[in-house]
Design an enzyme around this catalytic site. Structure first.
Site, PDB file in Angstrom:
ATOM      1  N   HIS A  70      -2.379   7.676  -6.401  1.00 41.30           N
ATOM      2  CA  HIS A  70      -1.202   7.686  -6.738  1.00 41.30           C
ATOM      3  C   HIS A  70      -0.530   7.518  -8.214  1.00 41.30           C
ATOM      4  O   HIS A  70       0.140   7.262  -8.694  1.00 41.30           O
ATOM      5  CB  HIS A  70       0.000   7.571  -5.909  1.00 41.30           C
ATOM      6  CG  HIS A  70       0.448   7.424  -4.477  1.00 41.30           C
ATOM      7  ND1 HIS A  70       0.847   8.744  -4.548  1.00 41.30           N
ATOM      8  CD2 HIS A  70      -0.538   6.924  -3.517  1.00 41.30           C
ATOM      9  CE1 HIS A  70       0.221   9.286  -2.405  1.00 41.30           C
ATOM     10  NE2 HIS A  70      -0.204   8.812  -2.690  1.00 41.30           N
ATOM     11  N   SER A 105       0.874  -1.076   0.077  1.00 42.07           N
ATOM     12  CA  SER A 105      -0.251   0.126   0.245  1.00 42.07           C
ATOM     13  C   SER A 105       1.531   1.687   0.252  1.00 42.07           C
ATOM     14  O   SER A 105       0.420   2.598   0.173  1.00 42.07           O
ATOM     15  CB  SER A 105      -0.424  -0.425   0.990  1.00 42.07           C
ATOM     16  OG  SER A 105      -0.056   0.069   2.251  1.00 42.07           O
ATOM     17  N   SER A 164      -6.995   9.644   1.020  1.00 40.27           N
ATOM     18  CA  SER A 164      -6.051   9.097   2.204  1.00 40.27           C
ATOM     19  C   SER A 164      -7.234   8.790   3.148  1.00 40.27           C
ATOM     20  O   SER A 164      -8.380   9.644   3.639  1.00 40.27           O
ATOM     21  CB  SER A 164      -5.458  10.530   3.099  1.00 40.27           C
ATOM     22  OG  SER A 164      -4.681  10.655   1.193  1.00 40.27           O
ATOM     23  N   TYR A 196       4.443   2.048  -6.930  1.00 40.53           N
ATOM     24  CA  TYR A 196       3.430   1.552  -6.413  1.00 40.53           C
ATOM     25  C   TYR A 196       1.920   1.543  -6.854  1.00 40.53           C
ATOM     26  O   TYR A 196       1.649   1.984  -7.209  1.00 40.53           O
ATOM     27  CB  TYR A 196       3.532   2.621  -4.951  1.00 40.53           C
ATOM     28  CG  TYR A 196       2.077   2.143  -4.160  1.00 40.53           C
ATOM     29  CD1 TYR A 196       1.008   0.699  -4.032  1.00 40.53           C
ATOM     30  CD2 TYR A 196       1.232   3.460  -4.085  1.00 40.53           C
ATOM     31  CE1 TYR A 196      -0.073   1.364  -3.418  1.00 40.53           C
ATOM     32  CE2 TYR A 196      -0.065   3.476  -3.203  1.00 40.53           C
ATOM     33  CZ  TYR A 196      -0.602   2.032  -3.170  1.00 40.53           C
ATOM     34  OH  TYR A 196      -1.976   2.671  -2.383  1.00 40.53           O
TER      35      TYR A 196
HETATM   36  P1  NAI Z   1      -2.474  -1.642   4.580  1.00 42.15           P
HETATM   37  O1  NAI Z   1      -1.298  -2.064   3.813  1.00 42.15           O
HETATM   38  O2  NAI Z   1      -2.966  -1.254   5.822  1.00 42.15           O
HETATM   39  O3  NAI Z   1      -3.358  -3.371   4.112  1.00 42.15           O
HETATM   40  C1  NAI Z   1      -2.805  -4.124   3.425  1.00 42.15           C
HETATM   41  C2  NAI Z   1      -2.964  -5.969   3.756  1.00 42.15           C
HETATM   42  O4  NAI Z   1      -2.503  -6.376   2.473  1.00 42.15           O
HETATM   43  C3  NAI Z   1      -2.248  -5.670   4.831  1.00 42.15           C
HETATM   44  O5  NAI Z   1      -2.846  -6.519   5.597  1.00 42.15           O
HETATM   45  C4  NAI Z   1      -1.155  -6.292   4.208  1.00 42.15           C
HETATM   46  O6  NAI Z   1      -0.823  -7.890   5.133  1.00 42.15           O
HETATM   47  C5  NAI Z   1      -1.656  -7.336   2.702  1.00 42.15           C
HETATM   48  N1  NAI Z   1      -1.395  -7.783   1.960  1.00 42.15           N
HETATM   49  C6  NAI Z   1       0.343  -7.579   1.305  1.00 42.15           C
HETATM   50  N2  NAI Z   1       0.817  -8.200   0.442  1.00 42.15           N
HETATM   51  C7  NAI Z   1       0.029  -9.404   0.852  1.00 42.15           C
HETATM   52  C8  NAI Z   1      -0.120 -10.292  -0.254  1.00 42.15           C
HETATM   53  N3  NAI Z   1       0.975 -10.977  -1.309  1.00 42.15           N
HETATM   54  N4  NAI Z   1      -1.312 -10.926  -0.118  1.00 42.15           N
HETATM   55  C9  NAI Z   1      -2.077 -11.412   0.859  1.00 42.15           C
HETATM   56  N5  NAI Z   1      -2.058 -10.030   1.351  1.00 42.15           N
HETATM   57  C10 NAI Z   1      -1.472  -9.097   1.448  1.00 42.15           C
HETATM   58  O7  NAI Z   1      -3.256  -1.399   3.605  1.00 42.15           O
HETATM   59  P2  NAI Z   1      -4.544   0.128   3.697  1.00 42.15           P
HETATM   60  O8  NAI Z   1      -4.482   1.376   4.462  1.00 42.15           O
HETATM   61  O9  NAI Z   1      -5.537  -1.212   4.688  1.00 42.15           O
HETATM   62  O10 NAI Z   1      -4.858   0.100   2.647  1.00 42.15           O
HETATM   63  C11 NAI Z   1      -5.606  -0.861   1.608  1.00 42.15           C
HETATM   64  C12 NAI Z   1      -5.879  -0.926   0.440  1.00 42.15           C
HETATM   65  O11 NAI Z   1      -6.638   0.534   0.021  1.00 42.15           O
HETATM   66  C13 NAI Z   1      -4.409  -0.882  -0.135  1.00 42.15           C
HETATM   67  O12 NAI Z   1      -4.677  -1.822  -1.579  1.00 42.15           O
HETATM   68  C14 NAI Z   1      -4.047   0.354  -0.496  1.00 42.15           C
HETATM   69  O13 NAI Z   1      -3.470   0.698  -1.329  1.00 42.15           O
HETATM   70  C15 NAI Z   1      -5.421   0.821  -0.970  1.00 42.15           C
HETATM   71  N6  NAI Z   1      -5.178   2.523  -0.237  1.00 42.15           N
HETATM   72  C16 NAI Z   1      -5.833   2.859   0.520  1.00 42.15           C
HETATM   73  C17 NAI Z   1      -5.477   4.386   1.511  1.00 42.15           C
HETATM   74  C18 NAI Z   1      -5.646   4.745   2.377  1.00 42.15           C
HETATM   75  O14 NAI Z   1      -5.349   5.800   2.836  1.00 42.15           O
HETATM   76  N7  NAI Z   1      -5.460   3.702   3.017  1.00 42.15           N
HETATM   77  C19 NAI Z   1      -5.547   5.245  -0.513  1.00 42.15           C
HETATM   78  C20 NAI Z   1      -5.282   4.219  -1.495  1.00 42.15           C
HETATM   79  C21 NAI Z   1      -4.836   3.386  -1.623  1.00 42.15           C
HETATM   80  C1  15L Z   2      -2.037   5.466  -0.787  1.00 39.94           C
HETATM   81  O1  15L Z   2      -1.871   5.175  -1.720  1.00 39.94           O
HETATM   82  C2  15L Z   2      -1.780   4.722   0.561  1.00 39.94           C
HETATM   83  O2  15L Z   2      -2.390   3.567   0.611  1.00 39.94           O
HETATM   84  C3  15L Z   2      -2.064   5.361   2.053  1.00 39.94           C
HETATM   85  O3  15L Z   2      -1.011   5.116   2.780  1.00 39.94           O
HETATM   86  C4  15L Z   2      -1.977   7.255   1.975  1.00 39.94           C
HETATM   87  O4  15L Z   2      -0.693   7.478   2.192  1.00 39.94           O
HETATM   88  C5  15L Z   2      -3.214   7.312   0.791  1.00 39.94           C
HETATM   89  O5  15L Z   2      -2.107   7.389  -0.296  1.00 39.94           O
HETATM   90  C6  15L Z   2      -1.864   9.397   0.400  1.00 39.94           C
HETATM   91  O6  15L Z   2      -2.259   9.858  -0.373  1.00 39.94           O
HETATM   92  O7  15L Z   2      -2.236   9.502   1.457  1.00 39.94           O
END
Ligand code: NAI
Ligand code: 15L
Length: 265
Positions: free
Chosen positions: A111, A73, A163, A134
């Site tokens: 992103h 992520s 975010s 990413y």
């Molecule tokens: P996070 O990093 O906390 O959670 C992602 C989860 O995916 C983790 O628990 C990790 O163990 C799991 N993971 C990673 N590699 C893996 C694999 N090979 N197989 C199975 N599981 C795997 O990220 P978050 O913040 O919960 O974001 C969730 C999704 O939303 C991500 O795809 C991220 O790119 C996307 N996203 C999140 C944003 C945010 O503001 N939180 C912003 C933009 C996108």
């Molecule tokens: C993302 O894509 C990331 O997963 C998250 O951790 C934040 O950094 C978010 O974008 C952001 O741009 O704030």
């Protein structure tokens, strides 16, 4: 619906959505490569690597819809992004094709367009400008989802999340923030829509300072209720005025534009 699969369920958004989405399905199948804790009566826990095709096929079997949060992520080594975000997306879409095309919400990211400047207002027709590997992996994810839609009719919402967190933690997030409640409302709208297609949706709350136009997705009926503006005074007091020349204040992707390419070794 009977069974909703949530990948990445051990992550920040997975943990935030786990209880909130319980009313959406009889059973939540929660998956991650990491530990998922203890299952509630309405939950099934499946630990699996998205890069493992056979495991992903078993994971998707019997699911009516998929909230795909799993993956790397933030910026990281390409080998890790390759496995989770590229191979993982391919595995997920092949598994969905073999299992009746359950509707998917793909957690894409701002992103994909991080190199636009914050004084540019764009809609989903703007060319991608990813700000790192990413971001490139999310562009790939959107492209593979689109191809499976065109070729096989697989429906996906490509949600470019800004975010998504409890509250905005810097001035950039006055534009990019999406509250947990607004994300939950979006997930409900996506899975309840009579017809979805394969729209790109900007995952942001109803922020006064938003840069992104969601008017093309009005048919989903999603009406975000929160507004990051209510945190401006708190941010001003905590952080002072942001440096207007710093990447955090110049680029839509903020500091991600400064990330290096991480070496493999
Ligand atoms: P996070 O990093 O906390 O959670 C992602 C989860 O995916 C983790 O628990 C990790 O163990 C799991 N993971 C990673 N590699 C893996 C694999 N090979 N197989 C199975 N599981 C795997 O990220 P978050 O913040 O919960 O974001 C969730 C999704 O939303 C991500 O795809 C991220 O790119 C996307 N996203 C999140 C944003 C945010 O503001 N939180 C912003 C933009 C996108
Ligand atoms: C993302 O894509 C990331 O997963 C998250 O951790 C934040 O950094 C978010 O974008 C952001 O741009 O704030």
């Amino acid at each position: 619906m009977k069974r909703l699969l949530i990948t990445g369920a051990a992550g920040a958004l997975g943990r935030a959505m786990r209880a909130r989405l319980a009313p959406l399905a009889e059973t939540l199948r929660l998956s991650d490569i990491s530990d998922l804790g203890t299952a509630a009566p309405h939950e099934e826990l499946v630990q699996c690597d998205l890069g493992d095709a056979e495991a992903v096929h078993r994971l998707v079997s019997g699911c009516d819809a998929i909230l795909h949060l799993g993956g790397i992520s933030v910026e990281d080594k390409f080998s890790k992004i390759l496995n989770a975000n590229l191979l993982g997306m391919y595995n997920l879409y092949e598994a969905a094709r073999a299992n009746g095309h359950p509707r998917i919400l793909f957690a894409s990211s701002n992103h994909t367009v991080g190199f636009y400047r914050q004084d540019q207002h764009i809609d989903t027709t703007a060319p991608m400008r990813p700000d790192g590997l990413y971001g490139v992996s999310k562009c790939f994810g959107e492209a593979i989802a689109r191809m499976y839609f065109e070729k096989f009719g697989q429906e996906t919402a490509l949600v470019r999340i800004g975010s998504c967190m409890e509250k905005p933690s810097n001035h950039r997030m006055l534009s990019t923030w999406m509250s947990y409640n607004d994300f939950k409302l979006l997930i409900e709208a996506v899975f309840r829509a009579p017809m979805l297609g394969c729209p790109i949706v900007w995952g942001i709350s109803n922020n006064d300072s938003r840069w992104w136009d969601n008017s093309h997705a009005a048919y989903l009926g999603w009406k975000p209720q929160d507004n990051a503006e209510s945190y401006r005074a708190e941010l001003d007091a905590a952080l002072g005025r942001p440096d207007s020349t710093a990447p955090l204040a110049v680029y839509q992707g903020g500091n991600f534009v400064k990330d290096p390419i991480f070496p493999e070794a």
